[in-house]
Design a protein around this motif. Structure first.
Motif, PDB file in Angstrom:
ATOM      1  N   GLY A 129       0.816  -1.203   0.000  1.00 49.15           N
ATOM      2  CA  GLY A 129       0.000   0.000   0.000  1.00 49.15           C
ATOM      3  C   GLY A 129       0.853   1.258   0.000  1.00 49.15           C
ATOM      4  N   ARG A 130       1.916   1.244   0.782  1.00 51.27           N
ATOM      5  CA  ARG A 130       2.796   2.419   0.832  1.00 51.27           C
ATOM      6  C   ARG A 130       3.471   2.658  -0.508  1.00 51.27           C
ATOM      7  NH1 ARG A 130       3.482   0.121   6.023  1.00 51.27           N
ATOM      8  NH2 ARG A 130       5.320  -1.080   5.393  1.00 51.27           N
ATOM      9  N   LYS A 131       3.873   1.600  -1.180  1.00 50.61           N
ATOM     10  CA  LYS A 131       4.501   1.754  -2.495  1.00 50.61           C
ATOM     11  C   LYS A 131       3.518   2.324  -3.506  1.00 50.61           C
ATOM     12  CE  LYS A 131       8.105  -1.782  -2.095  1.00 50.61           C
ATOM     13  NZ  LYS A 131       8.614  -3.080  -2.619  1.00 50.61           N
ATOM     14  N   LEU A 132       2.259   1.851  -3.450  1.00 50.89           N
ATOM     15  CA  LEU A 132       1.243   2.375  -4.368  1.00 50.89           C
ATOM     16  C   LEU A 132       0.981   3.846  -4.094  1.00 50.89           C
ATOM     17  CD1 LEU A 132      -0.964   2.017  -6.529  1.00 50.89           C
ATOM     18  CD2 LEU A 132      -2.530   1.344  -4.672  1.00 50.89           C
ATOM     19  N   PHE A 133       0.829   4.184  -2.833  1.00 44.60           N
ATOM     20  CA  PHE A 133       0.576   5.589  -2.477  1.00 44.60           C
ATOM     21  C   PHE A 133       1.740   6.479  -2.918  1.00 44.60           C
ATOM     22  CE2 PHE A 133       1.097   9.051   0.664  1.00 44.60           C
ATOM     23  CZ  PHE A 133      -0.031   9.790   0.323  1.00 44.60           C
ATOM     24  N   ALA A 134       2.961   6.036  -2.655  1.00 45.88           N
ATOM     25  CA  ALA A 134       4.141   6.822  -3.043  1.00 45.88           C
ATOM     26  C   ALA A 134       4.224   6.960  -4.556  1.00 45.88           C
ATOM     27  CB  ALA A 134       5.402   6.174  -2.485  1.00 45.88           C
TER      28      ALA A 134
END
Length: 383
Positions: free
Chosen positions: A123-128
């Motif tokens: 999720g963090r990679k997608l958001f970033a």
């Protein structure tokens, strides 16, 4: 820069002790750059009114507010107007080539999905990735995160959980990695910053020393200290406390909390309010300061406060202890807290004396005549 006045000297021993801890390695750092002036400019209303009138010669950064968080992604909810605003703001670089334009993600109304978005590594990679995609597509200069708030309630209905404390840090790590990738593609430098609450609870529910490693600036929202229309009136953007209570909210206390949490002074940016907050109070004692309120009163933006309210019976007063102005209407028993040119001068002196990163303000359209920005420009660059 002249020395602190006696009241200021009495107020800062802890701050100086904290700053002294960094003295051993400060000599190895590069020379300190000029203080930043970060303007939050609202695009959440739609098209920015007359962006060409923004005094970009007097600011260093524009943080465009806001980008939403939807489906785990940075999301341009107002795509049609956002894209026009980006183009017009970028055009202002013809007048100030050093101007940096960042997207500010979240804010009070759009922070409900942060916790879910950054809960997992994927999720963090997608958001970033989606945040940086906006930077890439519209040729902007960085990302500002305004998560209100990790680990604690913000607006009613917001999702928050204990894991936010660590995930807040990991989110910045992911954003920095994604920005670094973009830097390799373009050869440009991209910024990562945040707007943070000025309370102890914000500091307690984050890992600010770790999160700060990935960021260029930490913009402390040193305003809205008092907001309850039926609570106690008082200063909402004061530099120092106005009472003997050591836990009274103030910019000085907020900055001390972040320094104690391990945030370097040169990354701390002090917030200035370009608007006022008002209360109707039950008693006319103390000209309404720190009195029981019986309702709220719209303070308005500073241009309106300065140009209109004195003629309507409001009297300006100065709290020497808090280094803050306030307005009092004796007939209506209305108290209004705000920043003016005098309090801005005191805040700029404080930034210099404590070697902070600079100032930011919310929000540009609240002072279209530029009274407070002129005061910042005049006082922040004094030696």
């Amino acid at each position: 820069m002249r020395l602190f006045s006696k009241p200021m000297r009495a107020a800062i021993p802890a701050l100086l002790l904290i700053a002294g801890a960094a003295a051993a390695f400060s000599a190895a750092r590069p020379p300190r750059s000029k203080p930043v002036v970060i303007a939050y400019v609202g695009g959440f209303r739609g098209l920015i009114t007359d962006p060409e009138s923004i005094l970009v010669e007097k600011i260093t950064h524009i943080n465009y507010a806001f980008v939403d968080v939807q489906h785990g992604q940075a999301w341009l909810t107002n795509l049609a107007t956002d894209t026009v605003n980006f183009r017009k703001l970028n055009a202002l670089k013809s007048r100030n080539p050093d101007l940096k334009i960042l997207i500010s993600i979240g804010g009070w109304a759009w922070s409900e999905n942060f916790s879910d978005a950054v809960l997992t590594e994927a999720g963090r990679k997608l958001f970033a990735h989606t945040s940086v995609d906006i930077i890439r597509k519209y040729q902007l200069d960085g990302v500002d995160i305004d998560w209100e708030y990790p680990g604690i309630p913000g607006e009613e209905g917001n999702v928050y959980r204990p894991e936010d404390k660590q995930n807040f840090t990991l989110m910045f790590a992911a954003l920095r990695a994604s920005l670094d990738t973009l830097e390799k593609e373009t050869g440009r430098k991209y910024l990562l910053t945040s707007a943070v609450g000025g309370s102890k609870s914000f500091v307690d529910n984050t890992e600010m020393a770790k999160a700060a490693q990935y960021q260029d600036f930490i913009n402390i929202m040193s305003y809205d200290y008092k907001t309850n229309p039926n609570g106690i009136s008082g200063h909402h953007t004061n530099l120092f406390g106005s009472t003997d209570n050591p836990e009274e909210s103030s910019a000085h206390r907020s900055i001390g909390l972040f320094l104690a949490a391990g945030v370097p002074a040169e990354k701390i940016v002090m917030g200035i309010a370009f608007y006022g907050r008002g209360w109707k109070v039950a008693s006319d004692t103390a000209r309404g300061l720190n009195r029981a309120a019986i309702g709220g009163y719209r303070g308005g933006g500073y241009s309106f406060i300065k140009d209109s309210l004195p003629a309507k019976g409001f009297e300006r007063h100065w709290d020497k202890r808090a280094k803050a102005p306030y307005l009092w209407h004796p007939g209506q028993r209305v108290f209004i807290s705000y920043d003016d040119e005098a309090s801005v001068k005191e805040k700029c002196r404080y930034v210099h004396a404590n070697k902070l990163g600079g100032v930011m303000f919310w929000e540009y359209s609240s002072d279209p005549k530029g009274y407070l920005l002129d005061a910042i420009h005049k006082n922040l660059h004094k030696k």
